[in-house]
Design a protein around this motif. Structure first.
Motif, PDB file in Angstrom:
ATOM      1  N   GLU A   1      -5.339   7.613  -4.755  1.00 39.46           N
ATOM      2  CA  GLU A   1      -5.994   7.720  -6.055  1.00 39.46           C
ATOM      3  C   GLU A   1      -7.504   7.499  -5.938  1.00 39.46           C
ATOM      4  O   GLU A   1      -8.292   8.225  -6.535  1.00 39.46           O
ATOM      5  CB  GLU A   1      -5.392   6.696  -7.017  1.00 39.46           C
TER       6      GLU A   1
ATOM      7  N   GLN B   1       7.800  -1.484  -0.760  1.00 36.54           N
ATOM      8  CA  GLN B   1       7.240  -1.218  -2.081  1.00 36.54           C
ATOM      9  C   GLN B   1       5.751  -1.552  -2.123  1.00 36.54           C
ATOM     10  O   GLN B   1       4.951  -0.801  -2.689  1.00 36.54           O
ATOM     11  CB  GLN B   1       7.967  -2.028  -3.145  1.00 36.54           C
ATOM     12  N   TYR B   2       5.364  -2.666  -1.513  1.00 29.08           N
ATOM     13  CA  TYR B   2       3.969  -3.073  -1.502  1.00 29.08           C
ATOM     14  C   TYR B   2       3.103  -2.025  -0.811  1.00 29.08           C
ATOM     15  O   TYR B   2       2.065  -1.615  -1.341  1.00 29.08           O
ATOM     16  CB  TYR B   2       3.816  -4.435  -0.810  1.00 29.08           C
ATOM     17  N   TYR B   3       3.527  -1.592   0.382  1.00 30.97           N
ATOM     18  CA  TYR B   3       2.715  -0.633   1.127  1.00 30.97           C
ATOM     19  C   TYR B   3       2.726   0.752   0.492  1.00 30.97           C
ATOM     20  O   TYR B   3       1.743   1.488   0.587  1.00 30.97           O
ATOM     21  CB  TYR B   3       3.145  -0.579   2.596  1.00 30.97           C
ATOM     22  N   GLU B   4       3.792   1.119  -0.189  1.00 28.54           N
ATOM     23  CA  GLU B   4       3.787   2.384  -0.933  1.00 28.54           C
ATOM     24  C   GLU B   4       2.787   2.318  -2.085  1.00 28.54           C
ATOM     25  O   GLU B   4       2.085   3.287  -2.370  1.00 28.54           O
ATOM     26  CB  GLU B   4       5.189   2.704  -1.445  1.00 28.54           C
ATOM     27  N   LYS B   5       2.710   1.149  -2.746  1.00 29.41           N
ATOM     28  CA  LYS B   5       1.760   0.966  -3.839  1.00 29.41           C
ATOM     29  C   LYS B   5       0.328   1.019  -3.306  1.00 29.41           C
ATOM     30  O   LYS B   5      -0.540   1.673  -3.891  1.00 29.41           O
ATOM     31  CB  LYS B   5       2.023  -0.380  -4.527  1.00 29.41           C
ATOM     32  N   VAL B   6       0.064   0.339  -2.180  1.00 24.68           N
ATOM     33  CA  VAL B   6      -1.269   0.342  -1.574  1.00 24.68           C
ATOM     34  C   VAL B   6      -1.660   1.768  -1.182  1.00 24.68           C
ATOM     35  O   VAL B   6      -2.790   2.203  -1.431  1.00 24.68           O
ATOM     36  CB  VAL B   6      -1.310  -0.603  -0.347  1.00 24.68           C
ATOM     37  N   GLU B   7      -0.718   2.494  -0.594  1.00 24.21           N
ATOM     38  CA  GLU B   7      -1.002   3.866  -0.180  1.00 24.21           C
ATOM     39  C   GLU B   7      -1.297   4.755  -1.388  1.00 24.21           C
ATOM     40  O   GLU B   7      -2.219   5.576  -1.350  1.00 24.21           O
ATOM     41  CB  GLU B   7       0.207   4.419   0.593  1.00 24.21           C
ATOM     42  N   ALA B   8      -0.560   4.587  -2.478  1.00 24.03           N
ATOM     43  CA  ALA B   8      -0.797   5.373  -3.690  1.00 24.03           C
ATOM     44  C   ALA B   8      -2.176   5.062  -4.272  1.00 24.03           C
ATOM     45  O   ALA B   8      -2.880   5.969  -4.735  1.00 24.03           O
ATOM     46  CB  ALA B   8       0.292   5.094  -4.717  1.00 24.03           C
ATOM     47  N   GLU B   9      -2.575   3.783  -4.231  1.00 24.76           N
ATOM     48  CA  GLU B   9      -3.900   3.403  -4.732  1.00 24.76           C
ATOM     49  C   GLU B   9      -5.004   4.011  -3.877  1.00 24.76           C
ATOM     50  O   GLU B   9      -6.030   4.447  -4.402  1.00 24.76           O
ATOM     51  CB  GLU B   9      -4.029   1.881  -4.785  1.00 24.76           C
TER      52      GLU B   9
END
Length: 136
Positions: free
Chosen positions: A129, A118-126
């Motif tokens: 963006e 979840q953390y790395y998916e969030k970092v990748e999405a940021e």
């Protein structure tokens, strides 16, 4: 269906090995089991057990084509841990310290994997963006 073909090939290869290694004792064991359960019930239970085992493997094979192999392996480990915990709770089966520690490690590992993913998916999405903002 590749999995079905592999299953049949494994079955056909296993039959001669079964006859060579277990053939002499099988009939005696079958008769003992048939006396206890009855022939038809024994056959029905073997067929149902085999069908469920095949379907479980078929679902896993299909899931592998849709999910990352590590995710599938983690899910399979989690499934085994939950089966052990449910067995202890429902059937009151005793569990050894080693099995309890193994389940705890498995559940903790799944939790860490999920949180990390979840953390790395969030970092990748940021990052995606931010790149989108820079292009504007």
């Amino acid at each position: 269906n590749l999995f079905g073909l592999v299953t049949w090939a494994a079955f056909l290869i296993s039959v001669p090995m079964f006859i060579v290694t277990e053939g002499s004792t099988f009939l005696g064991l079958w008769e003992t089991a048939a006396e206890q359960f009855g022939n038809m019930k024994l056959v029905r239970q073997l067929i149902v057990s085999g069908l469920f085992h095949y379907l479980n493997n078929e679902v896993m094979y299909l899931a592998l084509s849709n999910v990352h192999p590590v995710t599938l392996a983690v899910g399979n480990t989690m499934k085994r841990c939950f089966i052990m915990v449910a067995s202890v709770m429902v059937f009151r089966n005793p569990i050894s310290l080693q099995a309890a520690l193994g389940s705890a490690v498995g559940i903790s590992g799944v939790l860490l994997y999920s949180l990390t993913k979840q953390y790395y998916e969030k970092v990748e999405a940021e990052e995606v963006e931010e790149k989108g903002k820079k292009r504007r």
